[in-house]
Design a protein around this motif. Structure first.
Motif, PDB file in Angstrom:
ATOM      1  N   HIS A  94       0.765  -1.219   0.019  1.00 53.75           N
ATOM      2  CA  HIS A  94       0.039  -0.035   0.150  1.00 53.75           C
ATOM      3  C   HIS A  94       0.817   1.255   0.102  1.00 53.75           C
ATOM      4  CE1 HIS A  94       0.734  -0.782   4.462  1.00 53.75           C
ATOM      5  NE2 HIS A  94       0.225  -1.831   4.087  1.00 53.75           N
ATOM      6  N   LYS A  95       0.369   2.319  -0.114  1.00 51.99           N
ATOM      7  CA  LYS A  95       0.933   3.688  -0.311  1.00 51.99           C
ATOM      8  C   LYS A  95       1.107   4.440   1.058  1.00 51.99           C
ATOM      9  CE  LYS A  95      -1.318   4.349  -4.583  1.00 51.99           C
ATOM     10  NZ  LYS A  95      -2.927   4.495  -4.654  1.00 51.99           N
ATOM     11  N   GLY A  96       0.486   4.059   1.886  1.00 51.80           N
ATOM     12  CA  GLY A  96       0.733   4.578   3.438  1.00 51.80           C
ATOM     13  C   GLY A  96       0.888   3.547   4.502  1.00 51.80           C
ATOM     14  N   PRO A  97       2.007   3.660   5.479  1.00 50.11           N
ATOM     15  CA  PRO A  97       2.047   2.730   6.406  1.00 50.11           C
ATOM     16  C   PRO A  97       0.687   2.401   7.144  1.00 50.11           C
ATOM     17  CG  PRO A  97       3.168   4.736   7.018  1.00 50.11           C
ATOM     18  CD  PRO A  97       2.517   5.152   5.721  1.00 50.11           C
ATOM     19  N   TYR A  98      -0.122   3.243   7.146  1.00 49.86           N
ATOM     20  CA  TYR A  98      -1.595   2.695   8.066  1.00 49.86           C
ATOM     21  C   TYR A  98      -2.362   2.683   7.308  1.00 49.86           C
ATOM     22  CZ  TYR A  98       2.477   3.666  11.353  1.00 49.86           C
ATOM     23  OH  TYR A  98       3.484   3.651  12.200  1.00 49.86           O
TER      24      TYR A  98
END
Length: 180
Positions: A94-98
């Protein structure tokens, strides 16, 4: 070439076999291990509590033998952070860690010291995802997977992958070996 040999060579690469030539593409390294073996890898360094530095790696390898080419992908988790006995693990990308939902979900095979993809379609999807996100201006993507299923709370592994120049790295890999 049998898949086991491909992944045995991957294991050798990640255990410190010296390369004969290295080209850098941002944080990505293109290495010619032998005349018929080329790798493209990204290494994430992580400070540890004991003032040492640990590493996790995402790598791609192309092997040419008897006129055919094999292309593989592997994840080498941070040492000491991965003890999973499952044969397959889901890796979320995914593009963000969360991010709550992944952009890409893949089943990777577990070699117990590292993970590998054995589906050419899945490898192509991952390469396409990395290149597309770089082209769209993303700086990083994140790979997450469970590191422990021995009755203890699941340990989440997070690998942050820098996308700077990843497309140039894959272009150089393609020019050397025409793997994909």
């Amino acid at each position: 070439m049998c898949r086991r040999l491909l992944y045995a060579i991957l294991g050798l690469f990640f255990s410190g076999v010296a390369a004969t030539a290295t080209d850098r593409f941002g944080e990505w390294s293109l290495d010619q291990l032998r005349s018929n073996v080329v790798t493209l890898s990204y290494t994430q360094s992580t400070p540890l509590e004991d003032n040492n530095v640990g590493t996790a790696e995402l790598g791609f390898i192309c092997i040419e033998k008897d006129g055919s080419r094999n292309f593989g992908a592997t994840l080498l988790p941070l040492e000491g952070a991965f003890e999973n006995a499952q044969d397959q693990l889901v890796v979320l990308i995914h593009k963000g860690p969360y991010y709550a939902s992944p952009d890409l979900s893949q089943k990777w095979q577990n070699a117990h010291d590292y993970l590998f993809l054995d589906s050419q379609d899945e490898i192509d999807a991952l390469v396409g995802y990395l290149k597309t996100n770089e082209a769209n201006g993303e700086k990083f993507v994140y790979l997450t997977f469970s590191g422990d299923l021995f009755g203890r709370p699941a340990m989440l592994n997070l690998i942050t992958v820098d996308l700077a120049e990843v497309s140039n790295g894959f272009a150089a890999l393609q020019n050397r070996m025409r793997c994909f």
